[in-house]
Motif scaffolding. Structure first.
Motif, PDB file in Angstrom:
ATOM      1  N   THR A 193       0.823  -1.204   0.000  1.00 15.01           N
ATOM      2  CA  THR A 193       0.000   0.000   0.000  1.00 15.01           C
ATOM      3  C   THR A 193       0.858   1.256   0.000  1.00 15.01           C
ATOM      4  N   VAL A 194       2.018   1.198   0.650  1.00 19.02           N
ATOM      5  CA  VAL A 194       2.918   2.353   0.632  1.00 19.02           C
ATOM      6  C   VAL A 194       3.423   2.604  -0.791  1.00 19.02           C
TER       7      VAL A 194
ATOM      8  N   ARG B  22       3.484   6.010  -5.610  1.00 19.24           N
ATOM      9  CA  ARG B  22       3.228   6.250  -7.034  1.00 19.24           C
ATOM     10  C   ARG B  22       2.211   7.372  -7.214  1.00 19.24           C
ATOM     11  N   PHE B  23       1.235   7.435  -6.312  1.00 16.29           N
ATOM     12  CA  PHE B  23       0.273   8.542  -6.359  1.00 16.29           C
ATOM     13  C   PHE B  23       0.970   9.876  -6.115  1.00 16.29           C
ATOM     14  N   VAL B  24       1.875   9.906  -5.146  1.00 11.11           N
ATOM     15  CA  VAL B  24       2.638  11.123  -4.851  1.00 11.11           C
ATOM     16  C   VAL B  24       3.372  11.603  -6.092  1.00 11.11           C
ATOM     17  N   ARG B  25       4.028  10.695  -6.785  1.00 10.93           N
ATOM     18  CA  ARG B  25       4.776  11.074  -7.992  1.00 10.93           C
ATOM     19  C   ARG B  25       3.841  11.596  -9.072  1.00 10.93           C
ATOM     20  N   ALA B  26       2.719  10.901  -9.282  1.00  7.72           N
ATOM     21  CA  ALA B  26       1.790  11.294 -10.334  1.00  7.72           C
ATOM     22  C   ALA B  26       1.144  12.645 -10.051  1.00  7.72           C
ATOM     23  N   ALA B  27       0.863  12.918  -8.765  1.00  7.77           N
ATOM     24  CA  ALA B  27       0.188  14.165  -8.383  1.00  7.77           C
ATOM     25  C   ALA B  27       1.163  15.312  -8.165  1.00  7.77           C
TER      26      ALA B  27
ATOM     27  N   LEU C 112       9.187   5.983  -4.563  1.00 10.50           N
ATOM     28  CA  LEU C 112       9.300   7.404  -4.900  1.00 10.50           C
ATOM     29  C   LEU C 112      10.380   7.631  -5.956  1.00 10.50           C
ATOM     30  N   HIS C 113      11.420   6.796  -5.891  1.00  8.11           N
ATOM     31  CA  HIS C 113      12.532   6.976  -6.796  1.00  8.11           C
ATOM     32  C   HIS C 113      12.534   5.982  -7.953  1.00  8.11           C
TER      33      HIS C 113
END
Length: 335
Positions: free
Chosen positions: A292-293, A298-303, A332-333
């Motif tokens: 889930t993390v 991936r959501f953080v990167r996309a947004a 994230l990376h």
């Protein structure tokens, strides 16, 4: 996406975890960008004081005296790390303004801090809950212009205060009426540049005794007397991720909703002395896991968000393959 700064993968280090033999040096340091030391306590004369002077400044830890000195040593040995002193904690908690007046006071505090701690020499951050009713008490545009990062606490959406069992840190809701991090995040992003928003990850599970599924009623512990002989038998309703039993993470037990970025397990309840059993002998457990993390990262990167933070780094798993912090950093990376 071009960014002014690298993605954040930050952890809070609470000084009281040293009493569980979890020193600052035990964190996943090569996967962390920032460590928030919790907490310093404001004094009436305007200075900052210790939350626990023995833990903060006196206990032998990592070859130093006190966790603050140990953290300074960690930073010296790991030049990539940023360290931030977190001011507050539950006894002086300004992060939940209940009225517009309290919201204005909150903003005034940030303005005073920004004057005393000018950018870019100093990093000024603030933690805020996902609850839209709290966020609406604030001038979010001004808060976003003052703070380098807003750590959005995307957890505790359900807990022992809730009427029924539920997921405590889902990124998305199953229905329009359901609770999720997206509600507060959407409100915040309407006023704040996305790169200033850091998404919070809980490194602990919430347990709902007697529940078998989301939405079930559960057995809430009575307040009781702390000296009650049955207190030692009370069930844990909050468990550090590092202490989650491995059998709860087994493939045939753990369930993951990819669309909501939520994980849960239904597990047997421990027995209590002198009691033959329970009317309902399972518990519903809500927690984040590496899978889930990774979805949230991936959501953080996309947004275009600023990154992730974890409450707490000391609650994370010891082994790299189980670590939430490592999973977030790698996703994230792009690894």
């Amino acid at each position: 996406m071009n960014r002014k700064a690298p993605l954040v993968n930050a952890v809070y280090y609470p000084s009281w975890r040293v009493y569980k033999d979890i020193p600052p040096s035990s964190l996943q340091l090569h996967k962390i960008s920032t460590i928030y030391y919790a907490f310093a306590i404001p004094q009436e004369n305007g200075s900052l004081g210790f939350l626990d002077e023995y833990a903060d400044a006196q206990i032998p830890v990592d070859g130093e005296l006190g966790c603050l000195n140990a953290l300074a040593r960690v930073k010296r040995d790991n030049p990539h790390l940023k360290t931030v002193l977190s001011i507050g904690g539950s006894t002086v908690d300004w992060e939940h303004p209940r009225t517009p007046v309290e919201g204005r006071h909150y903003t005034a505090l940030l303005q005073a801090c920004r004057v005393a701690l000018p950018s870019p020499q100093f990093l000024l951050t603030t933690a805020l809950p996902c609850d839209p009713s709290v966020l609406r008490m604030l001038d979010l545009r001004t808060v976003g212009s003052l703070a380098d990062h807003i750590n959005l606490m995307c957890y505790d959406l359900t807990g022992p205060w809730s009427a029924v069992a539920g997921h405590h840190a889902p990124l998305f809701a199953a229905t329009e009426e359901g609770m999720s991090s997206q509600q507060g995040l959407g409100l915040l992003l309407a006023h704040v540049p996305p790169h200033r928003v850091v998404l919070g990850i809980p490194a602990y599970a919430r347990v709902f005794p007697g529940a078998t599924a989301e939405g079930d009623a559960y057995e809430q512990e009575d307040g009781g007397n702390e000296d009650d002989e049955d207190d030692a038998d009370k069930e844990e309703v909050e468990i550090d991720y590092r202490d989650v039993p491995p059998e709860w993470m087994a493939a045939d037990v753990l369930r993951i909703d990819q669309g909501r970025a939520a994980a849960w397990a239904v597990v047997p309840r421990p027995g209590k002395k002198g009691q033959p059993g329970y009317a309902r002998n399972t518990s519903f457990v809500s927690m984040d896991v590496p899978a889930t993390v990774r979805i949230k990262a991936r959501f953080v990167r996309a947004a275009g968000l600023g990154g992730l933070f974890y409450w707490t780094g000391a609650g994370d798993a010891v082994r790299h393959k189980d670590s939430l912090v490592a999973a977030g950093f790698d996703a994230l990376h792009g690894t």
